[in-house]
Scaffold this active site. Structure first.
Site, mmCIF file in Angstrom:
data_model
loop_
_atom_site.group_PDB
_atom_site.id
_atom_site.type_symbol
_atom_site.label_atom_id
_atom_site.label_comp_id
_atom_site.label_asym_id
_atom_site.label_seq_id
_atom_site.Cartn_x
_atom_site.Cartn_y
_atom_site.Cartn_z
ATOM 1 N N HIS A 165 -18.158 37.248 -30.745
ATOM 2 C CA HIS A 165 -19.302 36.342 -31.004
ATOM 3 C C HIS A 165 -18.850 34.883 -31.128
ATOM 4 C CE1 HIS A 165 -21.502 40.066 -32.204
ATOM 5 N NE2 HIS A 165 -20.320 40.379 -32.719
ATOM 6 N N SER A 286 -13.549 9.016 -18.961
ATOM 7 C CA SER A 286 -14.933 8.546 -18.934
ATOM 8 C C SER A 286 -14.924 7.061 -18.607
ATOM 9 C CB SER A 286 -15.571 8.776 -20.307
ATOM 10 O OG SER A 286 -16.617 7.860 -20.513
ATOM 11 N N LYS A 292 -11.858 9.682 -23.922
ATOM 12 C CA LYS A 292 -12.241 10.990 -23.382
ATOM 13 C C LYS A 292 -11.370 11.499 -22.255
ATOM 14 C CE LYS A 292 -16.150 12.771 -23.457
ATOM 15 N NZ LYS A 292 -17.535 13.128 -23.162
ATOM 16 N N GLU A 299 -15.512 22.652 -15.362
ATOM 17 C CA GLU A 299 -16.980 22.659 -15.342
ATOM 18 C C GLU A 299 -17.508 22.947 -13.936
ATOM 19 O OE1 GLU A 299 -18.534 19.388 -18.330
ATOM 20 O OE2 GLU A 299 -16.734 18.711 -17.317
#
Ligand code: ARG
Length: 466
Positions: A165, A286, A292, A299
């Site tokens: 979970h 970024s 970042k 992704e």
């Protein structure tokens, strides 16, 4: 006024592309050369095998066969060197090549299409293409498995939290987690091998759908093209696209595995987890936030899966209502497979690179493994083993210890012995031996378990098969 103009201009827009009327519409909807030119090498190989067999069987003369083979080889090098002009008017790769052959060698070209149809020809070309793609996929999966085996070897003892979970469950090793992916991609690879076995039958010679009256030798062409044997039923042969659907199902399942891996990498590489750091090669910065490092490649792998699933559903849907044998609907099979193959190759390559390159932060993993009372099960097991409690009672006692640790803001291993004994008198200081994450992991020696010794056994098993 505005309405009239709109209608007019939209009509013009509609008309613009097909200014020359129905012929142009038909050509556009009918032509497949835009995408099936990818099959040129398979088409030429198939034609050479077919012509050779026709001559061997005395159906065409040896001279015509020689002219045909020579012409086809010329066409092959023309296409490979970019000196071939594909024409949409000629519809597909088969007719583009045949028309060029006629220009090159004259009337002998007309004999190539004896005892075959574009229906068995396209079934052959596409099968050959899918077979090669499956072989490529098999190799790429072997590379991905090898990357995981190396990381598993390196981290057979590195402790990390295991999750259910996505909540901390029990400590495991990073090596063990890597080996879970080896199992997944190992299954994908065996599906690939089965699919190669399934499609290893030669369609050529089924002709339009009924076979042919010419004395052809389908075993000869099957052998020349590297197939195990010819297909057995000519109707099925030209109707069948199972091999393409199997490829897409394998791609979808493999894509789903890659996507789960991608998702874990996305989670692990957040500053909050900090389990891994991606190499610059597989992440981007970024444009506005200098701190970042985004896991873009992971992704995109996650996203490619959606696209591959779409291709599978598209082809299943294209095929589901078709009466036997060939229908032109089947021409829509290729783009789905080509697109999925490209996505799958890219996704495997990206994940292999990411797994090889990423830096694993073992200190962060170990610290996380110790938090969240991950050794609570070990305490319960100790109570069963050393104090003779039934597991359900041990579970209850452990629950009280966890609640106490939680209220004190410490970990189980940090509770003083007196506190533990106040919960259950039979607890001794030996209990601390099982409350560390290393002890927890080392104790799980059951076959397939997370103990480093077991992980090494799993690695050895797969090394011998990779
Ligand atoms: N371009 C066609 C396809 O990909 C080739 C087969 C055409 N056969 C036919 N009878 N029209 O399916």
């Amino acid at each position: 006024m505005a309405d009239t103009t709109d209608t007019k201009s939209s009509n013009q827009m509609w008309g613009g592309r097909f200014a020359s009327g129905p012929d142009a519409i038909m050509e556009e909807i009918n032509a497949s050369i835009g995408f099936d030119k990818k099959l040129f090498a398979q088409d030429i190989r198939g034609s050479i095998a077919h012509a050779t067999m026709l001559a061997h069987q005395g159906i065409i003369s040896a001279e015509d066969k020689d002219k045909i083979v020579h012409g086809l080889n010329t066409i092959l090098s023309e296409i490979e060197s970019g000196n071939f002009e594909f024409s949409r008017r000629l519809e597909d790769i088969h007719m583009n090549i045949e028309a060029r052959l006629a220009t090159l060698i004259g009337p002998a070209a007309g004999r190539l299409h004896t005892a075959r149809s574009r229906n068995d020809q396209v079934a052959l070309d596409f099968r050959l293409w899918v077979k090669e793609e499956l072989e490529k996929t098999e190799k790429m999966l072997t590379g991905l498995i090898a990357a995981f085996l190396d990381r598993a070897d390196e981290h057979a003892e590195s402790v990390m939290p295991g999750f259910t979970h996505l909540q901390t469950a029990q400590p495991v090793t990073f090596g063990h987690h890597c080996m879970a992916y080896v199992e997944m991609f190992g299954r994908d690879r065996s599906r690939v091998r089965h699919a190669i076995e399934h499609l290893d039958e030669s369609p050529i010679g089924a002709a339009a759908l009924a076979g042919t009256g010419y004395p052809i030798d389908r075993h000869m062409t099957a052998k020349a093209l590297g197939f195990r044997e010819p297909t057995r039923n000519s109707i099925d042969t030209v109707s069948d696209r199972d091999f393409a659907i199997e490829f897409l199902s394998i791609a979808a399942i493999t894509g789903m595995h890659l996507s789960r891996l991608a998702e874990e990498i996305v989670i692990w590489s957040t500053p909050q987890f900090g389990f891994v750091r991606l190499s610059d090669a597989f992440s981007t910065g970024s444009s506005i936030m200098p701190q970042k490092k985004n896991p873009d490649a992971a992704e995109l792998v996650r996203a490619k899966t959606g696209r591959i699933n779409g291709s599978l559903v598209a082809l299943l849907t294209i095929m589901k209502g078709l009466p036997l044998a060939y229908s032109k609907d089947m021409q829509e099979d290729k783009e789905q497979v080509f697109d999925a193959a490209e996505s799958l190759e890219l996704a495997i390559a990206a994940m292999t690179g990411m797994v090889r390159d990423m830096t694993v932060n073992t200190a962060r993993m170990k610290a996380a493994a110790g938090s969240g009372f991950s050794t609570a099960t070990d305490l319960a097991d100790w109570l069963v083993r050393e104090a003779g409690l039934p597991f359900r009672d041990a579970h209850h006692v452990t629950g009280r210890a966890v609640a106490l640790a939680e209220s004190k803001g410490c970990d189980l291993a940090e509770l003083p012995l007196a506190d533990l004994q106040a919960i259950h008198a039979s607890i001794t200081d030996k209990v601390y031996d099982v409350l560390t994450v290393e002890a927890s992991v080392a104790s799980r020696k059951s076959f397939g378990g997370t103990a480093p010794s077991e992980v090494r056994r799993q690695i050895a098993f797969w090394r011998a098969r990779n």
